[in-house]
Design a protein around this motif. Sequence first.
Motif, PDB file in Angstrom:
ATOM      1  N   LEU A  52       0.826  -1.201   0.000  1.00 34.30           N
ATOM      2  CA  LEU A  52       0.000   0.000   0.000  1.00 34.30           C
ATOM      3  C   LEU A  52       0.856   1.245   0.000  1.00 34.30           C
ATOM      4  O   LEU A  52       1.861   1.323   0.712  1.00 34.30           O
ATOM      5  CB  LEU A  52      -0.898   0.029   1.240  1.00 34.30           C
ATOM      6  CG  LEU A  52      -1.730  -1.216   1.528  1.00 34.30           C
ATOM      7  CD1 LEU A  52      -2.534  -1.020   2.801  1.00 34.30           C
ATOM      8  CD2 LEU A  52      -2.631  -1.545   0.359  1.00 34.30           C
ATOM      9  N   SER A  98      -8.288  -1.024   7.341  1.00 32.22           N
ATOM     10  CA  SER A  98      -8.419  -2.324   6.697  1.00 32.22           C
ATOM     11  C   SER A  98      -7.710  -2.289   5.348  1.00 32.22           C
ATOM     12  O   SER A  98      -7.486  -1.223   4.779  1.00 32.22           O
ATOM     13  CB  SER A  98      -9.888  -2.719   6.504  1.00 32.22           C
ATOM     14  OG  SER A  98     -10.513  -1.886   5.564  1.00 32.22           O
ATOM     15  N   CYS A  99      -7.379  -3.463   4.854  1.00 32.80           N
ATOM     16  CA  CYS A  99      -6.716  -3.561   3.562  1.00 32.80           C
ATOM     17  C   CYS A  99      -7.725  -3.305   2.449  1.00 32.80           C
ATOM     18  O   CYS A  99      -8.769  -3.979   2.399  1.00 32.80           O
ATOM     19  CB  CYS A  99      -6.091  -4.942   3.394  1.00 32.80           C
ATOM     20  SG  CYS A  99      -5.290  -5.164   1.791  1.00 32.80           S
ATOM     21  N   PRO A 100      -7.436  -2.372   1.548  1.00 33.43           N
ATOM     22  CA  PRO A 100      -8.377  -2.116   0.452  1.00 33.43           C
ATOM     23  C   PRO A 100      -8.415  -3.248  -0.572  1.00 33.43           C
ATOM     24  O   PRO A 100      -9.310  -3.287  -1.410  1.00 33.43           O
ATOM     25  CB  PRO A 100      -7.845  -0.825  -0.175  1.00 33.43           C
ATOM     26  CG  PRO A 100      -6.405  -0.771   0.190  1.00 33.43           C
ATOM     27  CD  PRO A 100      -6.287  -1.472   1.520  1.00 33.43           C
ATOM     28  N   ASN A 123      -5.112   7.166   4.830  1.00 30.22           N
ATOM     29  CA  ASN A 123      -6.469   7.644   4.569  1.00 30.22           C
ATOM     30  C   ASN A 123      -7.508   6.534   4.591  1.00 30.22           C
ATOM     31  O   ASN A 123      -8.689   6.785   4.376  1.00 30.22           O
ATOM     32  CB  ASN A 123      -6.522   8.382   3.224  1.00 30.22           C
ATOM     33  CG  ASN A 123      -5.658   9.622   3.222  1.00 30.22           C
ATOM     34  OD1 ASN A 123      -5.536  10.301   4.234  1.00 30.22           O
ATOM     35  ND2 ASN A 123      -5.036   9.915   2.091  1.00 30.22           N
ATOM     36  N   GLY A 124      -7.080   5.309   4.862  1.00 30.88           N
ATOM     37  CA  GLY A 124      -7.994   4.171   4.859  1.00 30.88           C
ATOM     38  C   GLY A 124      -8.768   4.043   6.152  1.00 30.88           C
ATOM     39  O   GLY A 124      -8.679   4.872   7.057  1.00 30.88           O
ATOM     40  N   ASP A 125      -9.541   2.984   6.211  1.00 35.18           N
ATOM     41  CA  ASP A 125     -10.437   2.742   7.351  1.00 35.18           C
ATOM     42  C   ASP A 125      -9.931   1.610   8.244  1.00 35.18           C
ATOM     43  O   ASP A 125     -10.713   0.823   8.762  1.00 35.18           O
ATOM     44  CB  ASP A 125     -11.845   2.441   6.851  1.00 35.18           C
ATOM     45  CG  ASP A 125     -11.924   1.153   6.036  1.00 35.18           C
ATOM     46  OD1 ASP A 125     -10.864   0.551   5.741  1.00 35.18           O
ATOM     47  OD2 ASP A 125     -13.042   0.745   5.695  1.00 35.18           O
ATOM     48  N   THR A 138      -2.654   5.851   0.861  1.00 37.49           N
ATOM     49  CA  THR A 138      -3.747   4.873   0.899  1.00 37.49           C
ATOM     50  C   THR A 138      -3.906   4.316   2.303  1.00 37.49           C
ATOM     51  O   THR A 138      -5.022   4.208   2.821  1.00 37.49           O
ATOM     52  CB  THR A 138      -3.478   3.736  -0.106  1.00 37.49           C
ATOM     53  OG1 THR A 138      -3.390   4.296  -1.415  1.00 37.49           O
ATOM     54  CG2 THR A 138      -4.574   2.688  -0.061  1.00 37.49           C
ATOM     55  N   TYR A 139      -2.802   3.981   2.923  1.00 38.89           N
ATOM     56  CA  TYR A 139      -2.842   3.438   4.274  1.00 38.89           C
ATOM     57  C   TYR A 139      -3.355   4.472   5.271  1.00 38.89           C
ATOM     58  O   TYR A 139      -4.271   4.192   6.055  1.00 38.89           O
ATOM     59  CB  TYR A 139      -1.460   2.941   4.678  1.00 38.89           C
ATOM     60  CG  TYR A 139      -1.372   2.512   6.119  1.00 38.89           C
ATOM     61  CD1 TYR A 139      -2.016   1.362   6.565  1.00 38.89           C
ATOM     62  CD2 TYR A 139      -0.663   3.265   7.050  1.00 38.89           C
ATOM     63  CE1 TYR A 139      -1.951   0.972   7.893  1.00 38.89           C
ATOM     64  CE2 TYR A 139      -0.587   2.881   8.379  1.00 38.89           C
ATOM     65  CZ  TYR A 139      -1.232   1.745   8.801  1.00 38.89           C
ATOM     66  OH  TYR A 139      -1.177   1.361  10.115  1.00 38.89           O
TER      67      TYR A 139
END
Length: 117
Positions: A81, A92-94, A88-90, A85-86
């Motif tokens: 990632l 969890s792995c996108p 700004n993520g929730d 991306t990491y």
Amino acid sequence: MGRVVRRIHGIDVVGVDVDPETRCGHYAGSTDVIAIRFKCCDTWYPCIDCHRALADHEPAVWSISERDEAAVLCGVCGARLGIATYLNGDSSCPHCGAGFNPGCKLHHHLYFEIDRG
């Protein structure tokens, strides 16, 4: 606890008692499944404590201008990632949906420069 270099999804992850999904002797919960590529040495570690225990230098922080760097590894599926991306993520792995430890947000500043503005 012992030094381990474990090949995980084609990446050598260095740490203390590293398991097949990147958990280590410091963080071994069900959602502790990421490794971070450290800017200072281009080496993947499960956590800052593994780097402190095993590296012969101080860690360096990825700058805001380096947010596109693929510096986070999902230990479940092997996705690499980008930092943005990491961050700004929730938590969890996108790619595979594996949950990441939401408490890691408390430590982001140890790995990544944080925009305080």
